[in-house]
Design a protein around this motif. Structure first.
Motif, short mmCIF file in Angstrom:
data_model
loop_
_atom_site.label_atom_id
_atom_site.label_comp_id
_atom_site.label_asym_id
_atom_site.label_seq_id
_atom_site.Cartn_x
_atom_site.Cartn_y
_atom_site.Cartn_z
N GLU A 165 0.86 -1.18 0.00
CA GLU A 165 0.00 0.00 0.00
C GLU A 165 0.91 1.24 0.00
O GLU A 165 1.57 1.51 1.00
CB GLU A 165 -0.90 0.00 1.23
CG GLU A 165 -1.80 -1.22 1.33
CD GLU A 165 -2.60 -1.24 2.62
OE1 GLU A 165 -2.50 -0.25 3.38
OE2 GLU A 165 -3.30 -2.22 2.87
N PHE A 239 3.05 -0.02 -10.54
CA PHE A 239 1.76 0.37 -10.01
C PHE A 239 0.64 -0.37 -10.73
O PHE A 239 0.73 -0.68 -11.93
CB PHE A 239 1.54 1.88 -10.19
CG PHE A 239 2.21 2.73 -9.13
CD1 PHE A 239 1.73 2.72 -7.83
CD2 PHE A 239 3.30 3.52 -9.44
CE1 PHE A 239 2.34 3.48 -6.85
CE2 PHE A 239 3.91 4.29 -8.47
CZ PHE A 239 3.42 4.26 -7.17
N PHE A 240 -0.43 -0.65 -9.99
CA PHE A 240 -1.67 -1.14 -10.59
C PHE A 240 -2.83 -0.66 -9.72
O PHE A 240 -2.64 -0.27 -8.56
CB PHE A 240 -1.67 -2.67 -10.72
CG PHE A 240 -1.79 -3.42 -9.42
CD1 PHE A 240 -3.01 -3.89 -8.99
CD2 PHE A 240 -0.67 -3.65 -8.63
CE1 PHE A 240 -3.13 -4.60 -7.80
CE2 PHE A 240 -0.77 -4.35 -7.45
CZ PHE A 240 -2.00 -4.83 -7.02
N ARG A 241 -4.02 -0.67 -10.28
CA ARG A 241 -5.19 -0.16 -9.59
C ARG A 241 -6.21 -1.28 -9.42
O ARG A 241 -6.50 -2.02 -10.36
CB ARG A 241 -5.81 1.01 -10.35
CG ARG A 241 -6.89 1.75 -9.58
CD ARG A 241 -7.36 2.97 -10.36
NE ARG A 241 -6.27 3.92 -10.57
CZ ARG A 241 -5.92 4.83 -9.69
NH1 ARG A 241 -6.55 4.90 -8.52
NH2 ARG A 241 -4.95 5.67 -9.96
N GLY A 244 -10.36 1.00 -7.58
CA GLY A 244 -10.10 2.40 -7.34
C GLY A 244 -8.92 2.69 -6.45
O GLY A 244 -8.54 3.85 -6.27
N GLU A 245 -8.30 1.65 -5.88
CA GLU A 245 -7.17 1.84 -4.97
C GLU A 245 -5.87 1.57 -5.70
O GLU A 245 -5.72 0.58 -6.41
CB GLU A 245 -7.29 0.90 -3.78
CG GLU A 245 -6.19 1.06 -2.75
CD GLU A 245 -6.32 0.08 -1.60
OE1 GLU A 245 -5.56 0.22 -0.61
OE2 GLU A 245 -7.17 -0.82 -1.68
N SER A 246 -4.91 2.46 -5.52
CA SER A 246 -3.60 2.31 -6.16
C SER A 246 -2.69 1.47 -5.27
O SER A 246 -2.52 1.75 -4.08
CB SER A 246 -2.97 3.69 -6.40
OG SER A 246 -1.70 3.54 -7.00
#
Length: 466
Positions: A165, A239-241, A244-246
């Protein structure tokens, strides 16, 4: 409950029509004499064809039974008051609607007035609630299925990776392959601050480096050193989503030149384990056998792995728990042990002199265990043992024979027993690497008794040695 007086109403029909959804007036024979439907309840439709026909004709079978029982209860009631009843109406075979009725006795001829409230809107609401509940349960089951699938893929993946996170810099998920490389297990690392897993990394600086590498146009890595085992790794973040959370996916790439943890190496290692002429045994921290190759099964006369699995290794050692305790403690405290002489016993009582090598292992998932290589040395040790026994026996007996003529037979026998006792004690101390507690167990003596005999035979030099 009533209080005061009520007016004499002349238009009761209008009141019934407006205050209820449906009102049915029946004679003593349960035949409908009149019916009133509220205009605000169009779902009930026109029911004029009910007049002159038995009321039960328009009830489902179970509702007809309930209605007959309630009429009987009404006839026995002194004040003409009974509990309300819910009935399901049926008309034209395909049309069905629920109504909640209150029953009222009118006059002395047995007439009954039923004042009903249409329960169809409530039933529709309840039905929607049921559908919503079923849909929610299906969604929860689908979610559990997806979570299970994610966990299985996470654990079975050979690529070591961590999901982080970015805002909190915490480890969201980590698979066993990554945790094993870092010298720990997934349960311990999950939820920890990512930077605390590596040496000399501050939280802010480390996450900035990770995000910078992830946002770079070309592939970049971040070098880090594991805090637990000191190994050096390259972390490849991206990075990936999700919903809606990165999140940040970090693939761990070992930089060790001799790292060979790929599938080909595992295949060769498994082949060596199975085909080795020496017995190989894997035990847990308490000494229970978890795996053993074919050579070990032959050595202990076992037909298959399940005959030895989950049994203590002490069951196959002549000195039992004494040997096992010495092996485990020595390997845990001093590191790998190259040579440990012992005797292996089979299921049929056969004894085999063996040389044991033992090393402490870190198994997948972080649990500690031990690996043993057991070699049969019966062919090359037997002459040495016999020669040693012969030399010791000859020297010891020469000392005894020198006493002939100077002492009685009783004293000679006593001296002989002392020589044998000293030989046994010396051998036990030598085998246990001067572990007095283990030597006492091996000889079947208490620790105090062993100390007395050591002093008796001059095998201790001072209280410090004791």
């Amino acid at each position: 409950m009533r209080a005061g007086g009520l007016p004499d109403v002349g238009s009761a029909g209008n009141i019934l029509e407006q205050s209820s959804d449906i009102a049915v007036y029946m004679d003593a024979g349960d035949t409908i004499q009149g019916i009133s439907v509220n205009p605000e309840s169009p779902a009930l439709g026109c029911l004029d064809h009910w007049v002159g026909r038995p009321f039960k004709n328009f009830l489902t079978s179970d509702s007809a039974i309930k209605f007959t029982d309630r009429l009987a209860e009404l006839s026995k009631s002194a004040d003409g008051a009974v509990r309300a009843i819910e009935l399901n109406h049926m008309d034209n075979a395909t049309w069905e609607f629920p109504v909640r009725y209150t029953l009222h006795r009118i006059g002395d001829a047995g007439e009954v007035l039923l004042i009903g409230r249409d329960m169809q809107p409530l039933a529709e609401v309840q039905q929607r609630l049921v559908h919503e509940q079923l849909a929610r349960e299906r969604d929860q089951q689908l979610l559990r299925s997806e979570q299970t699938l994610f966990r299985v893929v996470l654990e079975q993946s050979e690529t070591p990776f961590i999901i982080v996170e970015p805002e909190k810099a915490r480890i969201r998920n980590i698979n066993s392959a990554a945790a094993s490389l870092l010298g720990s297990n997934p349960d311990t690392l999950t939820g920890n601050i990512m930077s605390q897993t590596f040496e000399g990394r501050r939280r802010g600086e480390f996450m900035e480096a990770m995000q910078s590498a992830a946002n770079a146009e070309s592939a970049r890595t971040v070098e880090a050193v594991s805090r637990r085992n000191g190994r050096v790794f390259n972390l490849r973040p991206m990075f990936f989503r999700a919903a809606g959370e990165s999140l940040l996916l970090c693939v761990i790439e070992p930089t060790d030149d001799n790292d060979a943890t790929g599938p080909e190496f595992a295949h060769w290692l498994a082949s060596l384990y199975a085909a080795s002429a020496d017995a190989i045994v894997l035990i847990d921290g308490k000494g229970f056998v978890r795996e053993a190759n074919e050579a070990f099964l032959v050595m202990v006369d076992a037909m298959q792995l399940r005959d030895v699995q989950d049994q203590s290794l002490s069951e196959f050692l002549m000195r039992g728990s004494v040997d096992l305790k010495l092996l485990l403690e020595s390997a845990a405290k001093k590191g790998p042990i190259r040579h440990y002489s012992a005797q292996l016993k089979s299921a049929f009582g056969n004894r085999t002199p063996v040389d044991i090598s033992i090393s402490r292992l870190r198994q997948r998932g972080g649990e500690l265990g031990f690996g043993l290589i057991v070699r049969d040395v019966s062919s090359n040790q037997l002459p040495d043992v016999e020669d040693a026994n012969a030399i010791v026996s000859e020297e010891a007996m020469r000392n005894v024979m020198d006493l002939v003529g100077t002492a009685s037979l009783k004293d000679l026998v006593s001296a002989t027993s002392d020589v044998v006792e000293k030989m046994c004690i010396e051998t036990a101390v030598q085998i246990t690497n001067n572990n007095r507690v283990a030597a006492a167990q091996m000889l079947g003596l208490s620790r105090q008794s062993l100390y007395v005999k050591l002093r008796k035979h001059g095998l201790v030099n001072s209280d410090k040695d004791d």
